[in-house]
Design a protein around this motif. Structure first.
Motif, short mmCIF file in Angstrom:
data_model
loop_
_atom_site.label_atom_id
_atom_site.label_comp_id
_atom_site.label_asym_id
_atom_site.label_seq_id
_atom_site.Cartn_x
_atom_site.Cartn_y
_atom_site.Cartn_z
N SER A 85 -34.79 24.23 38.81
CA SER A 85 -36.15 24.74 38.59
C SER A 85 -37.04 23.54 38.28
N ARG A 86 -38.34 23.75 38.36
CA ARG A 86 -39.25 22.66 38.09
C ARG A 86 -39.27 22.35 36.60
N ASP A 87 -39.37 21.09 36.27
CA ASP A 87 -39.41 20.71 34.87
C ASP A 87 -40.57 19.75 34.62
N ASP A 88 -41.57 20.22 33.91
CA ASP A 88 -42.72 19.37 33.60
C ASP A 88 -42.57 18.66 32.27
N SER A 89 -41.46 18.93 31.58
CA SER A 89 -41.34 18.35 30.24
C SER A 89 -40.86 16.91 30.30
N THR A 90 -41.23 16.16 29.29
CA THR A 90 -40.63 14.82 29.10
C THR A 90 -40.48 14.63 27.59
N ILE A 91 -39.71 13.62 27.24
CA ILE A 91 -39.55 13.31 25.82
C ILE A 91 -40.35 12.04 25.55
N PRO A 92 -41.41 12.13 24.76
CA PRO A 92 -42.20 10.92 24.47
C PRO A 92 -41.35 9.87 23.77
N SER A 93 -41.67 8.61 23.97
CA SER A 93 -40.86 7.58 23.33
C SER A 93 -41.25 7.39 21.87
N ARG A 94 -42.44 7.85 21.50
CA ARG A 94 -42.81 7.84 20.08
C ARG A 94 -43.08 9.27 19.66
N LEU A 95 -42.55 9.65 18.50
CA LEU A 95 -42.65 11.05 18.08
C LEU A 95 -43.45 11.17 16.78
N GLY A 96 -42.78 11.11 15.64
CA GLY A 96 -43.49 11.32 14.37
C GLY A 96 -43.90 10.02 13.71
N ASP A 97 -44.74 10.16 12.69
CA ASP A 97 -45.18 9.01 11.90
C ASP A 97 -44.34 8.95 10.65
N ILE A 98 -43.43 8.00 10.59
CA ILE A 98 -42.60 7.87 9.40
C ILE A 98 -42.95 6.52 8.77
N PRO A 99 -43.40 6.52 7.51
CA PRO A 99 -43.79 5.25 6.89
C PRO A 99 -42.59 4.31 6.72
N ASN A 100 -42.87 3.05 6.69
CA ASN A 100 -41.84 2.04 6.47
C ASN A 100 -41.46 2.06 4.99
N PRO A 101 -40.19 2.39 4.69
CA PRO A 101 -39.81 2.50 3.26
C PRO A 101 -39.98 1.19 2.50
N ALA A 102 -39.89 0.07 3.23
CA ALA A 102 -40.00 -1.22 2.54
C ALA A 102 -41.39 -1.42 1.96
N ALA A 103 -42.38 -0.67 2.46
CA ALA A 103 -43.74 -0.83 1.96
C ALA A 103 -43.99 -0.01 0.69
N GLU A 104 -43.03 0.84 0.31
CA GLU A 104 -43.22 1.69 -0.86
C GLU A 104 -42.87 0.92 -2.14
N ARG A 105 -43.44 1.36 -3.25
CA ARG A 105 -43.19 0.72 -4.54
C ARG A 105 -42.53 1.72 -5.49
N PRO A 106 -41.23 1.85 -5.42
CA PRO A 106 -40.58 2.81 -6.32
C PRO A 106 -40.73 2.40 -7.78
N VAL A 107 -41.00 3.37 -8.65
CA VAL A 107 -41.19 3.06 -10.07
C VAL A 107 -39.91 3.24 -10.88
N THR A 108 -38.98 4.03 -10.39
CA THR A 108 -37.75 4.31 -11.15
C THR A 108 -36.59 4.50 -10.20
N THR A 109 -35.41 4.22 -10.68
CA THR A 109 -34.20 4.63 -9.98
C THR A 109 -33.43 5.56 -10.89
N ARG A 110 -33.08 6.72 -10.37
CA ARG A 110 -32.26 7.66 -11.16
C ARG A 110 -30.93 7.83 -10.48
N GLU A 111 -29.92 8.14 -11.28
CA GLU A 111 -28.59 8.33 -10.72
C GLU A 111 -28.10 9.74 -10.98
N PHE A 112 -27.58 10.36 -9.96
CA PHE A 112 -27.02 11.70 -10.10
C PHE A 112 -25.64 11.74 -9.48
N ASP A 113 -24.73 12.23 -10.29
CA ASP A 113 -23.33 12.26 -9.89
C ASP A 113 -22.92 13.72 -9.69
#
Ligand code: C2O
Ligand code: CU
Ligand code: CU
Length: 506
Positions: free
Chosen positions: A365-393
């Motif tokens: 059947s005909r297929d007009d779909s394609t998968i774009p090479s760029r999809l969502g906007d996900i921020p670069n985690p390295a640019a974030e400034r975490p204030v705390t680290t918590r640990e959960f076991d």
């Protein structure tokens, strides 16, 4: 009754090592509960397209829905009736189609014999609408069981939930979240899809319409008379615990349902399809792949995860999906001959649960779909400034026979973390065993999963599966709302058996 049973278990656990060294009680594994009904042959029944709920009205910019939560008989196995608990009387519940920026109001009327609580899984929801486990909607006809907890917001018969839909488009789902009884209630049918769409995704040339299909995969077991089989401790679900002690590691069924049908089949054209796959099982993990795997070597192109689009498409030979996780994937059936069949299989198991469904490729059947090479906007985690680290076991206590977080069982009255609104934190989570860890309110980024980047972790996640002994670090921004939320293991039996904790955004 509850007290004496627990005490007995405690003393039993204490006494055991003294009495019989080498006979120390082990960590309870998830266990198969075999069906007593004859199981149907696979691939005989067509896949059901899930009905989309129609709003009963639109007030301003809000779509209003009104569901009666009630018992009905469903036809799941040939020749037998299965009593289910259903949103609007169906399992899976009606699919809610929502749009980013347009809030949804959902009124639930509880006609079940037990309290219910509704949670929009993956949603950024104000705390009073999030479905805190003790915020019960009592049965319209009254309730003679345990129904009161400190600080709970109890409603009688019905209530309205408001979902803000102020987040990227994603495959969300709604399900019951009743304190101590979530596993048994979801098993009986209280789960449905909630598809949140946004403009970014809608302008992409992805498969749509008939070629975009949500697949809810879950395992169940059946009694000889066709009713769902579940190892209930209290058959009336009035006093906790809901699940018998021998199944506290998790209940596994031997029948795979896709959209409520055992091992269905679906006719497809030889074109691309988009599948939004949800693992709605209580405790079962799947490793999904196609059989045969197409010549290119991969079965799926993953385009999204729990919280929406990945930054870029990710070809996957197999996908590992734990309870509550979602995978948004494209399958290109033009890689198969018209007239051939392809199975979706689960390589994590053999026998009846090693198969999921079958696709019958009918024609080109005909297929007009394609998968774009760029999809969502996900921020670069390295640019974030975490204030705390918590640990959960996350671990099992042999002493109390409960599942614990940082050595403690869930207590609605105890606050376990107080992140600040709009702050970024790193949570380092560690596991003794297999636990799919889920946080309410947020979508997080995975920094490291077992010491390296996980193959499915490039986008937004709200649930992360830890293998035995594994750890992970996740980056979380607490934005949206102040207030009290939970995080927990999404193996529903573990969750009910106390593997849950609170955080309050301040
Ligand atoms: Cu899908 Cu708190 O859960
Ligand atoms: Cu959730
Ligand atoms: Cu767990």
């Amino acid at each position: 009754m509850k007290g004496s049973r627990r005490d007995w278990l405690k003393y039993g656990a204490l006494a055991a090592p003294l009495a019989a060294v080498g006979c120390i009680p082990r960590r309870p594994e998830a266990r198969l509960l075999p069906s007593l009904a004859p199981l149907p042959a696979p691939f005989e029944t067509p896949l059901r397209r899930l009905p989309v709920a129609r709003p009963i009205g639109t007030e301003g910019a809000t779509d209003a829905y009104d569901f009666i939560v009630r018992t009905t008989d469903a036809r799941i196995l040939p020749g037998l009736m299965t009593p289910i608990w259903g949103y609007d009387g169906i399992f899976p519940g009606p699919t809610i189609e929502a749009r980013r920026g347009r809030p949804v109001s959902l009124r639930l009327r509880n006609q079940l014999p037990v309290p219910i609580v509704n949670h929009l899984h993956g949603g950024r929801t104000p705390p009073e609408h999030d479905g805190y486990p003790t915020d019960l909607i009592l049965p319209a006809g009254g309730f003679a069981g345990h129904d009161h907890y400190p600080q709970a917001r109890i409603s009688a018969g019905e209530r309205e939930y408001i979902y803000s839909n102020d987040q990227p488009g994603a495959t969300l789902w709604y399900h019951d979240h009743r304190m101590d009884f979530t596993a048994a209630s979801v098993w009986r049918g209280l789960a449905g899809f909630y598809i949140l769409r946004d403009a970014n995704e809608e302008q992409m040339p992805l498969p749509r319409g008939d070629r975009e299909i949500a697949l809810m995969i879950c395992d169940r077991s059946f009694e000889a008379n066709g009713s769902f089989r579940y190892p209930l401790h209290d058959p009336l679900l009035r006093e906790p615990p809901a699940t018998t002690d021998s199944y506290m590691g998790g209940v596994l069924g031997d029948v795979i349902l896709v959209n409520g049908t055992p091992w269905p089949r679906l006719e497809v054209n030889a074109v691309r399809y988009r599948f939004r796959i949800l693992n709605a099982s209580n405790a079962r993990r799947y490793e999904l792949t196609l059989d045969p795997i197409p010549r290119g070597g991969y079965s799926f192109v993953q385009i999204g995860s729990d919280g929406g689009m990945l930054p870029a498409p990710a070809p996957q030979r197999t996908i590992r999906i734990a309870p509550a996780e979602r995978f948004d994937v494209i399958v290109d059936f033009s890689q198969f001959q018209a007239g051939s069949s392809v199975r979706l299989i689960n390589t994590a198991a053999s026998g009846s649960v090693g198969q999921i469904m079958r696709f019958d490729v009918t024609k080109n059947s005909r297929d007009d779909s394609t998968i774009p090479s760029r999809l969502g906007d996900i921020p670069n985690p390295a640019a974030e400034r975490p204030v705390t680290t918590r640990e959960f076991d996350f671990s099992f206590s042999r002493l109390s026979r409960e599942w614990l977080i940082n050595g403690k069982p869930f207590d609605p009255a105890r606050m376990d973390a107080r992140p600040k609104l709009n702050s970024v934190e790193i949570w380092r989570i560690q596991s003794d065993f297999s636990h799919p860890v889920h946080l309410h309110l947020v979508q997080f980024q995975v920094l490291e999963h077992g010491g390296r980047p996980g193959p499915f972790d490039s986008g937004w996640k709200d649930t992360i599966d830890l293998a035995p002994g594994e750890g992970a670090s996740i980056l979380i921004r607490f934005d949206g709302y102040r207030g009290r939320y939970v995080f927990h293991c999404h193996n529903l039996e573990h969750e009910d058996m106390r593997m849950m904790a609170n955080f309050e955004v301040i």
